[in-house]
Design a protein around this motif. Structure first.
Motif, short mmCIF file in Angstrom:
data_model
loop_
_atom_site.label_atom_id
_atom_site.label_comp_id
_atom_site.label_asym_id
_atom_site.label_seq_id
_atom_site.Cartn_x
_atom_site.Cartn_y
_atom_site.Cartn_z
N SER B 96 1.67 -18.14 5.31
CA SER B 96 2.55 -18.44 4.15
C SER B 96 3.25 -19.80 4.54
O SER B 96 3.49 -19.84 5.65
CB SER B 96 3.47 -17.22 3.92
OG SER B 96 4.58 -17.27 4.44
N SER B 127 -1.54 -16.03 -3.56
CA SER B 127 -0.45 -15.65 -4.32
C SER B 127 1.00 -16.48 -4.14
O SER B 127 1.14 -17.13 -3.13
CB SER B 127 -0.07 -13.98 -4.15
OG SER B 127 0.10 -13.85 -2.81
N LYS B 129 5.29 -16.37 -3.77
CA LYS B 129 6.19 -15.47 -3.40
C LYS B 129 7.58 -16.16 -3.47
O LYS B 129 7.81 -17.27 -3.15
CB LYS B 129 6.09 -14.99 -1.89
CG LYS B 129 5.21 -13.80 -1.75
CD LYS B 129 5.19 -12.83 -0.58
CE LYS B 129 4.60 -11.65 -0.61
NZ LYS B 129 4.87 -10.88 0.49
N ASN B 133 9.54 -10.66 -4.59
CA ASN B 133 8.26 -10.79 -5.62
C ASN B 133 7.08 -11.59 -5.33
O ASN B 133 7.35 -12.74 -4.81
CB ASN B 133 9.24 -11.25 -6.69
CG ASN B 133 10.54 -10.45 -7.13
OD1 ASN B 133 10.24 -9.19 -6.90
ND2 ASN B 133 11.48 -11.22 -7.69
N SER B 134 6.04 -10.88 -5.42
CA SER B 134 4.96 -11.63 -5.44
C SER B 134 4.24 -12.07 -7.00
O SER B 134 4.30 -10.83 -7.73
CB SER B 134 4.01 -10.83 -4.45
OG SER B 134 2.95 -11.26 -4.07
N TYR B 135 3.61 -13.00 -6.65
CA TYR B 135 2.81 -13.44 -8.04
C TYR B 135 1.42 -13.81 -7.70
O TYR B 135 1.24 -14.62 -7.25
CB TYR B 135 3.74 -14.51 -8.93
CG TYR B 135 4.93 -14.39 -9.05
CD1 TYR B 135 5.74 -14.60 -8.27
CD2 TYR B 135 5.36 -13.74 -10.37
CE1 TYR B 135 7.37 -14.30 -8.40
CE2 TYR B 135 6.48 -13.35 -10.62
CZ TYR B 135 7.86 -13.76 -9.60
OH TYR B 135 8.78 -13.50 -9.72
N TYR B 162 1.20 -17.90 -0.23
CA TYR B 162 0.90 -16.65 0.45
C TYR B 162 -0.64 -16.60 0.38
O TYR B 162 -1.29 -16.32 -0.59
CB TYR B 162 1.48 -15.63 -0.03
CG TYR B 162 1.46 -14.42 0.84
CD1 TYR B 162 0.71 -13.41 1.07
CD2 TYR B 162 2.43 -14.72 2.00
CE1 TYR B 162 0.80 -12.28 1.88
CE2 TYR B 162 2.70 -13.36 2.95
CZ TYR B 162 1.81 -12.37 2.91
OH TYR B 162 2.04 -11.47 3.61
#
Lengths: 182, 181
Positions: B96, B127, B129, B133-135, B162
Motif C-alpha cells: 500500500s 483497491s 483506502k 474504508n476500502s473501495y 492497496y
C-alpha cells in the motif's frame, strides 16, 4: 412640518451615509490589502439584483468581518464622542472642579460650545444599534468573526447606557428637583 | 381673512416616510453588500455540490518499491488521470502507498468518482483506502468496479492504493485511475 421632524431628518442623513460608506470601504480595503479575487453577479431573488461573490467561504467571512468592523467603528466613534462631550459639559455645569480641569487642559472652548443634543446622540445610537444587530445576526449565522460580534455588542451596550445617561441629564435640566426623588 | 397654510401638514407624512427610508435603506444595503460564496448557486437537489473549484487533487509522491513512475494529469476542470507502474512482486503479499491527497475547501460535500484498471489480467486485487474504508477497483478475477467517495466540506484526506496478490507477478503492470468530480 414640525421642527423636530426637520431636525431628525437633518441629523439622520450623516449616519445613514456613513453606515453604507463604512461597509463599502471595508470591502474595498479588504480586497486591496489581501489582494482578493471577487466577482459581481446578478440574482433574481431578493430586493437587490447585484450580489458580491467570493469563491470560498473563508475569504467571504474575512471580507464580511473586516467590512463590518469598519462600519461599526465609523458609527461608534462619533456616538462615543458626542456622549463623552455631553457628559463633560453637564459635569462642568454641576461641578466647579471639572471646569478647573477642563481649563488646565485648554478644552474650555471645545466644551463651551453646546452643539450636542440628546436627539443627536439618540439618532447616532440608533444607527449604531441597527449596525450592531446586523453584525450579531451575521455572527450567529457564522459569516462574521465572533470577536467582531463581541465588540459590536459591547459598543452597542455602552452607547445605549450613554444615551440613557444623557436623557437623565436633559431631564434634570427641565426638572432639577426630580433628581432628589430618586 | 388669513388662510391657513396646509403645505407643512401635507409634507409631514412624506417626511416620516423619508425618515423611515433613512433607516431602512442603509440596513438593507449593508445586508446586501455582505458577500456570499458562489457555491450556494451551484448546490443541486441532493445537497451535494458539483462545483469543483474548491476541490484539490494532489499527487503525494515519494519512493516506493512496487508503485513507481506516478503521474497525475488534470485533463480538464472535472477530470484527473492518475498513472503508475506496479512492479513485479511476490505472492501472498500486500502493498500500500498513499497516492493522492484530496482536499475539499468548500462548504458543501463533493462527490468524487473513481475508476481504475490495469493493462494486464493478473490475479491481483486493487483497491483504494481512506482510513478504515476500502473501495474495491479490481477484483482477483479482473472484474472492475467504479467507486464513489463523498468528500466532506473543509476536509482533506489521503487516498491509499492497496494491492493484494495470490500469485507471484513476474512483470510490471501499468495502472490507471480515472478521477471525476
Amino acid at each position: 412640518m414640525s421642527r423636530l421632524l426637520k431636525r431628525i431628518l437633518k441629523i439622520s442623513v450623516w449616519p445613514a451615509i456613513l453606515m453604507i460608506a463604512g461597509k463599502l470601504l471595508g470591502i474595498i480595503a479588504a480586497n486591496i490589502v489581501y489582494k482578493l479575487d471577487f466577482f459581481i453577479d446578478n440574482q433574481i431573488e431578493g430586493i437587490f439584483s447585484i450580489q458580491l461573490y467570493y469563491t470560498d467561504s473563508s475569504t467571504m467571512v474575512l471580507v464580511n468581518s473586516l467590512s463590518n468592523l469598519l462600519m461599526i467603528i465609523i458609527l461608534a466613534v462619533p456616538t462615543i464622542y458626542f456622549i463623552i462631550k455631553t457628559s463633560i459639559y453637564q459635569s462642568t455645569l454641576q461641578n466647579p472642579r471639572t471646569i478647573v480641569k477642563i481649563t488646565k487642559l485648554n478644552l474650555l472652548k471645545w466644551i463651551a460650545k453646546d452643539d450636542t443634543s440628546f436627539l443627536l446622540i439618540f439618532i447616532w445610537c440608533s444607527f449604531l444599534l441597527v449596525a450592531s444587530f446586523i453584525v450579531i445576526a451575521q455572527n450567529i449565522q457564522g459569516i462574521c468573526y465572533s470577536w467582531i460580534g463581541g465588540i459590536s455588542a459591547v459598543l452597542a451596550i455602552f452607547s445605549v447606557w450613554g444615551t440613557i445617561k444623557t436623557y437623565e441629564q436633559e431631564i434634570d435640566k427641565i426638572y432639577p428637583k426630580e433628581k432628589e426623588l430618586y | 381673512m388669513k388662510t391657513k397654510n396646509l403645505l407643512p401638514q401635507i409634507i409631514e407624512p412624506f417626511a416620516i416616510v423619508a425618515l423611515l427610508c433613512l433607516f431602512i435603506v442603509p440596513t438593507l444595503t449593508v445586508i446586501n453588500l455582505s458577500p456570499i460564496t458562489k457555491e450556494v448557486q451551484d448546490k443541486n437537489v441532493l445537497g451535494v455540490n458539483t462545483f469543483s473549484s474548491n476541490t484539490v487533487v494532489k499527487l503525494v509522491g515519494g519512493i516506493h518499491d512496487i508503485i513507481k513512475n506516478e503521474t497525475l494529469v488534470n485533463s480538464n476542470e472535472r477530470q484527473f488521470l492518475y498513472k503508475a507502474t506496479i512492479q513485479k512482486r511476490e505472492a501472498e503479499e500486500t502493498y500500500s502507498k498513499p497516492i493522492l491527497k484530496l482536499q475539499n475547501n468548500g462548504t458543501f460535500p463533493v462527490k468524487l468518482s473513481f475508476f481504475g484498471y490495469t493493462d494486464s489480467k493478473t490475479n491481483s486485487k486493487i483497491s483504494l483506502k481512506i482510513g478504515r474504508n476500502s473501495y474495491l477497483l479490481k477484483d482477483y478475477d479482473s472484474t472492475l468496479h467504479a467507486q464513489e467517495i463523498i468528500l466532506e466540506p473543509t476536509s482533506d484526506t489521503n487516498l491509499y492504493l492497496y494491492i493484494e496478490n495470490t500469485n507471484r507477478i513476474l512483470f510490471p503492470e501499468y495502472f490507471e485511475l480515472e478521477i471525476s468530480l
